[in-house]
Scaffold this motif. Structure first.
Motif, PDB file in Angstrom:
ATOM      1  N   ILE A  92       0.861  -1.184   0.000  1.00  0.00           N
ATOM      2  CA  ILE A  92       0.000   0.000   0.000  1.00  0.00           C
ATOM      3  C   ILE A  92       0.895   1.230   0.000  1.00  0.00           C
ATOM      4  O   ILE A  92       1.755   1.381   0.873  1.00  0.00           O
ATOM      5  CB  ILE A  92      -0.922   0.034   1.236  1.00  0.00           C
ATOM      6  N   SER A  94       1.181   5.542  -2.018  1.00  0.00           N
ATOM      7  CA  SER A  94       0.372   6.621  -2.587  1.00  0.00           C
ATOM      8  C   SER A  94       0.983   7.059  -3.908  1.00  0.00           C
ATOM      9  O   SER A  94       2.143   6.760  -4.202  1.00  0.00           O
ATOM     10  CB  SER A  94       0.288   7.814  -1.624  1.00  0.00           C
ATOM     11  N   VAL A 119      -3.436   4.552  -1.670  1.00  0.00           N
ATOM     12  CA  VAL A 119      -4.317   5.224  -0.734  1.00  0.00           C
ATOM     13  C   VAL A 119      -4.725   6.578  -1.312  1.00  0.00           C
ATOM     14  O   VAL A 119      -3.937   7.233  -2.009  1.00  0.00           O
ATOM     15  CB  VAL A 119      -3.622   5.394   0.643  1.00  0.00           C
ATOM     16  N   HIS A 131      -9.276   5.825   4.508  1.00  0.00           N
ATOM     17  CA  HIS A 131      -9.107   4.925   3.366  1.00  0.00           C
ATOM     18  C   HIS A 131      -7.957   3.959   3.605  1.00  0.00           C
ATOM     19  O   HIS A 131      -8.052   2.766   3.283  1.00  0.00           O
ATOM     20  CB  HIS A 131      -8.880   5.730   2.085  1.00  0.00           C
ATOM     21  N   LEU A 132      -6.872   4.462   4.189  1.00  0.00           N
ATOM     22  CA  LEU A 132      -5.732   3.599   4.506  1.00  0.00           C
ATOM     23  C   LEU A 132      -6.167   2.474   5.445  1.00  0.00           C
ATOM     24  O   LEU A 132      -5.806   1.304   5.237  1.00  0.00           O
ATOM     25  CB  LEU A 132      -4.612   4.417   5.145  1.00  0.00           C
TER      26      LEU A 132
END
Length: 382
Positions: A92, A94, A119, A131-132
């Motif tokens: 995960i 960004s 994210v 959201h994370l």
């Protein structure tokens, strides 16, 4: 012609004390640190003393500091090894990370079967923490989160405590690129739930070509570079003793003078913000870089009210006037593409206008700010 260096987020001026330390080591302690004779032991002592000093600044064990060629290598070490050695199947991150993370993750995905989740990013450049959390909770695979502490283009500061705790709760690993924060913010890694970090010396008035990775004890990571047992087996190759000694000195001085230098640079940044608002109509501050409580004190990123026809020559005109600054980060300056960070947070209309990053250090003055504002105003009104 006046010269103004407002590009310290790209690289900083090396402190004179650091140059002196490096020169001394180059002249007197030139032995190979892996050699067992006196010359080698003397060189090795610089490395191990630096390791202890850096670890003490960050509140960690000396064995958890691994010297690298810089932040990019440290990022690569953590990301590649986490997938290869620790069973990570899901990353995960960004879309506003440094390319040392983004491109590495994409390359890993092209060679393995890992999945990548991005994210959401708010318009102020901050991470959508809700959201994370949803991404972490929904992940059934071994997961690594990679989010930078301070964004190198817009200066947004990650709530690293919150992210670390979310990762711990969901049994995910956490890697954070701290290239723009170590040496500028008082970071105690022992108080954070961070497994891996990346640091570059040239961001805090040290030499280029050296940095370090923090790798939490008993992580299980294996080397990215083979060929020797240097760096506790994490990285083969003869260490650059003078660079490591210079980085040690630079970080020592950064911590010693952090309070007063932060206050001084913050004042420069605030003055720049105030002058831009007062003298240039239509200026916009990207993300929340004008908010000193939620962004780093070392930079601003501004969208200027300049036509598309003139925007292409703005940096050239500033350079002619002796002003160094950046459009996006230095690492992507030759790509010919716009900023991937600003693409995520700016409107299409603002993306047509030039956005410039000005970044500061202890060596800057308000007189330099006045000069730059004057040049900008003249260019806009011409």
């Amino acid at each position: 012609m006046q010269k103004v260096y407002f590009d310290s987020a790209a690289t900083t001026q090396v402190r004179p004390e650091v140059i002196d330390k490096m020169t001394l080591v180059l002249r007197e302690d030139y032995g190979n640190p892996s050699s067992t004779h006196g010359f080698g032991r003397s060189a090795k002592n610089h490395i191990e003393q630096a390791r202890k000093n850096i670890a003490k600044h960050l509140g960690v064990k000396a064995s958890e500091i691994i010297f690298t060629s810089g932040g990019t290598e440290a990022d690569n070490l953590a990301l590649n090894s986490a997938v290869r050695d620790l069973g990570v199947k899901h990353i995960i991150t960004s879309k506003i990370e440094h390319h040392a993370v983004l491109h590495t993750v994409q390359e890993i995905q092209s060679q393995t079967n890992i999945s990548i989740s991005y994210v959401n990013i708010n318009l102020d450049g901050s991470v959508d923490y809700n959201h994370l959390e949803k991404l972490l909770v929904a992940s059934s695979d071994k997961t690594l989160v990679s989010l930078m502490h301070v964004n190198n283009e817009v200066g947004t500061i990650l709530d690293i405590d919150r992210v670390g705790n979310l990762c711990m709760e969901q049994e995910a690993l956490f890697h954070s690129d701290m290239v723009q924060s170590i040496g500028h913010l008082d970071v105690n890694l022992s108080e954070l739930q961070v497994d891996f970090t990346a640091v570059s010396a040239h961001k805090f008035h040290g030499p280029k070509g050296v940095g370090f990775a923090y790798i939490k004890k008993n992580s299980g990571l294996k080397p990215l570079i083979y060929g020797g047992e240097q760096e506790r087996g994490y990285r083969g190759g003869t260490e650059g003793v003078h660079n490591i000694a210079g980085m040690d000195e630079a970080l020592r001085l950064a911590y010693e003078h952090m309070v007063e230098e932060k206050a001084y640079i913050s004042n420069i940044k605030q003055y720049f913000i105030d002058q831009l608002k007062e003298r240039i109509d239509g200026v916009k501050f990207n993300a929340n870089c004008c908010d000193l409580d939620h962004s780093t004190y070392t930079l601003i990123n501004v969208c200027l009210p300049i036509s598309q026809e003139k925007s292409g020559i703005l940096l050239f005109q500033l350079d002619i006037k002796g002003i160094a600054c950046s459009k996006g980060s230095a690492c992507q300056s030759g790509s010919g593409k716009g900023s991937h960070v600003l693409t995520e947070i700016l409107s299409e209309e603002d993306m047509l206008k030039p956005s410039i990053r000005f970044s500061f250090s202890k060596y800057n003055t308000k007189e330099e700010v006045d000069y730059v504002i004057g040049v900008l105003k003249e260019f806009i009104e011409d």
